[in-house]
Design an enzyme around this catalytic site. Structure first.
Site, PDB file in Angstrom:
ATOM      1  CB  SER A   1      -0.943   0.004   1.214  1.00 64.38           C
ATOM      2  OG  SER A   1      -1.973   0.955   1.052  1.00 64.38           O
TER       3      SER A   1
ATOM      4  CG  ASN B   1       2.566   2.629  -7.420  1.00 65.32           C
ATOM      5  OD1 ASN B   1       1.647   3.365  -7.126  1.00 65.32           O
ATOM      6  ND2 ASN B   1       2.401   1.512  -8.108  1.00 65.32           N
ATOM      7  CB  CYS B   2       1.381   7.648  -8.532  1.00 63.57           C
ATOM      8  SG  CYS B   2       0.439   6.372  -9.406  1.00 63.57           S
TER       9      CYS B   2
ATOM     10  CB  ALA C   1      -6.625 -11.648 -12.866  1.00 63.26           C
ATOM     11  CB  ILE C   2      -7.762  -6.753 -10.179  1.00 60.73           C
ATOM     12  CG1 ILE C   2      -6.947  -7.103  -8.930  1.00 60.73           C
ATOM     13  CG2 ILE C   2      -9.184  -7.261 -10.063  1.00 60.73           C
ATOM     14  CD1 ILE C   2      -7.462  -6.469  -7.659  1.00 60.73           C
TER      15      ILE C   2
ATOM     16  CG  ASP D   1      -0.516  -2.026 -13.637  1.00 63.37           C
ATOM     17  OD1 ASP D   1      -1.636  -1.480 -13.668  1.00 63.37           O
ATOM     18  OD2 ASP D   1       0.522  -1.444 -13.271  1.00 63.37           O
TER      19      ASP D   1
END
Length: 553
Positions: free
Chosen positions: A41, A44-45, A276-277, A279
């Site tokens: 959590s 990363n942006c 699945a979710i 990227d």
């Protein structure tokens, strides 16, 4: 039956959104999250901005910890744990504790795959010293490299992340070379829309190398495809990402044509117990219904919430993806949604293209900033197919309005009647989105036919005459070669001075050109407007170097 034990692979955007939503829906379920890295959590942006010093405290990037997630949500979050394999028949996963090296089999009732994507690292001599920026460990390595006092940096890739890295390395005082293999930065945009960004980079001192690439890295230099050598004390690779779909592939789950995990409208894979979710999963394109990869944090977070609802037995609706994205670089904002003109023309779509150049708010209120907007419209149905914006403040909210309109199936002409908030410091009484709608309405009704900047040369070769309806002073400051200057205010009195045949009229941005076309059409002349005017033509020709901007004598 409601699953009793839910395992989640990946603990960043999609995975943690799924885990926390699941807990709010299923208080008594056992929820375990496995994360290969050392943090969950995290923002990363925000990594490029920590590298650049905009975010000065590393702790601000760490939004949650395993302990805080356990305390608030009762989640079992295990960092430094890598999932090695899935046994679909036994409904177990093989997990390795990267600290101790021990391996265990973990049973599941439902499994969510959210492993993300891995940075692409070009294969070339010296590649081992490339840095990437995908997680906390990556940014720690980059910060350590900055401690060695590099004077120069090389950024590979002129996409969204590459531009953010370039800006933040400039902020650190490094001399930056940006290498992009395509002839423009920001390839989701069309070339005339990306050109202002390229110009801003050059003005800031970036050595921008387009249609180029790196063939080798030395100790502190890089050799480009043309043989040039550029300084490169620090090297950052931002050349895209690949979905981490190997775990799913090895388990026999179907992959899509782009290499991502194939899912249905409930985010379920070919196995009804595995979802699945993020990227790693392919999305459905909103325009074509085909599979595409959309590695964006917003989609990952939204799909994390939706997959939790699906596992809990709730009805969900997964909307097709528009690919709406935005980036800020050197006080410019660039944003995009839907398809661009390059894609649409390559697909053979019959389209109308609209360029406008409004201000962020009323001109009489101080601080108005210019922007360029582009709208792509289906010529037969008036459907909005895509939009782009580049400029100062206000670009993001205009693209968000258009993305919302696309989701709501509004047509381009419908934009004219949107009721949007107005005050002088925020917008104009005719908001830039409304103005796009007015132009679209005029085009739909055949009131103002137009041609594009890249169509002008062929039209002139076919015998048309270009009429510049700007003022004499504007014309002297810069003009399209071969144009005839007749200011709009003089046009009505000089109709007899116009040559026979088709007339292409233009002004600075298109508005006076529209008035000229309406005047000429009602005097029986075949006239079309150069869409977006001189500004769009100038940016477009500069981007391609096909028609250099000339100055009129």
């Amino acid at each position: 039956m409601t699953p009793r034990r839910i395992l989640i692979v990946g603990g960043v955007a999609g995975g943690m959104s799924a885990a926390t939503r699941l807990r709010r829906l299923l208080e008594h379920a056992e929820i375990v999250v496995f994360e290969r890295g050392g943090h969950v959590s995290f923002a990363n942006c925000g990594l490029p901005y920590y590298l650049g010093g905009v975010i000065d405290d590393r702790a601000d990037l760490l939004l949650q910890t395993p302990a805080s997630l356990a305390a608030r949500f009762g989640l079992d979050v295990r960092v430094r744990h890598e999932v090695l394999a899935i046994d679909r028949d036994a409904r177990t996963i093989r997990v390795r504790d990267l600290e101790s090296g021990t391996e265990t089999d973990e049973p599941y009732d439902a499994l969510v795959l959210s492993p993300g994507a891995s940075p692409v690292r070009p294969d070339l001599p010296g590649a081992e010293r490339m840095l990437t920026l995908r997680d906390i460990d990556d940014v720690d390595a980059a910060m350590a490299a900055l401690q060695t006092k590099p004077r120069s940096a090389l950024v590979l890739g002129g996409g969204f992340i590459g531009l953010e890295m370039t800006e933040n390395l400039l902020r650190r005082g490094l001399a930056v070379t940006l290498v992009e293999r395509n002839p423009q930065v920001l390839t989701p945009l069309d070339p005339e829309m990306a050109e202002p960004v390229a110009a801003r980079l050059r003005t800031a001192g970036v050595d921008l190398r387009l249609s180029s690439g790196v063939v080798a890295l030395g100790a502190d230099t890089a050799t480009l495809v043309n043989g040039d050598t550029v300084p490169a004390d620090l090297v950052i690779a931002a050349t895209g990402v690949r979905p981490d779909s190997g775990l799913a592939r090895d388990a026999g789950l179907a992959l899509g044509p782009r290499g991502g995990i194939r899912v249905d409208d409930r985010l379920c894979t070919a196995d009804p117990a595995i979802f699945a979710i993020g990227d790693a999963a392919e999305k459905v394109d909103a325009l074509t219904g085909e599979s595409r990869l959309v590695p964006l944090a917003g989609l990952a977070n939204r799909h994390g919430r939706l997959v939790a609802d699906a596992i809990a037995g709730r009805e969900i609706r997964v909307r097709d993806a528009l690919g709406t994205a935005v980036v800020g670089v050197l006080d410019l904002t660039a944003a995009v949604t839907g398809w661009n003109e390059k894609q649409l023309r390559a697909a053979g779509r019959e389209i109308r293209v609209i360029h406008t150049h409004p201000a962020s708010h009323t001109g009489y209120y101080p601080g108005a900033q210019p922007m360029a907007l582009k709208l792509l419209v289906d010529a037969r149905t008036d459907e909005i197919l895509g939009a782009q914006g580049v400029g100062g403040e206000g670009v993001d909210k205009r693209l968000d309005v258009i993305a919302t309109a696309m989701t709501g199936r509004l047509t381009a002409s419908d934009l004219a009647d949107l009721e949007l908030a107005y005050a002088p410091q925020y917008s104009s009484a005719k908001d830039p989105v409304n103005m796009l709608g007015y132009v679209a309405l005029n085009a739909r009704d055949g009131l103002t036919p137009s041609i594009q900047w890249h169509e002008l040369a062929a039209a002139l070769d076919a015998g048309a005459t270009l009429i510049d309806v700007r003022s004499v002073a504007e014309y002297r400051d810069g003009a399209i070669p071969g144009s005839l200057n007749i200011p709009l205010d003089d046009l009505r009195a000089r109709l007899d001075d116009l040559p026979a045949g088709r007339l292409i009229v233009h002004c600075k941005v298109g508005q006076r050109g529209h008035a000229a076309v309406r005047l000429l059409a009602q005097h029986g002349r075949d006239a079309v407007n150069l869409d977006g005017g001189y500004l769009t033509w100038s940016a477009g020709t500069q981007s391609t170097k096909s028609m250099p901007v000339a100055s009129a004598a």
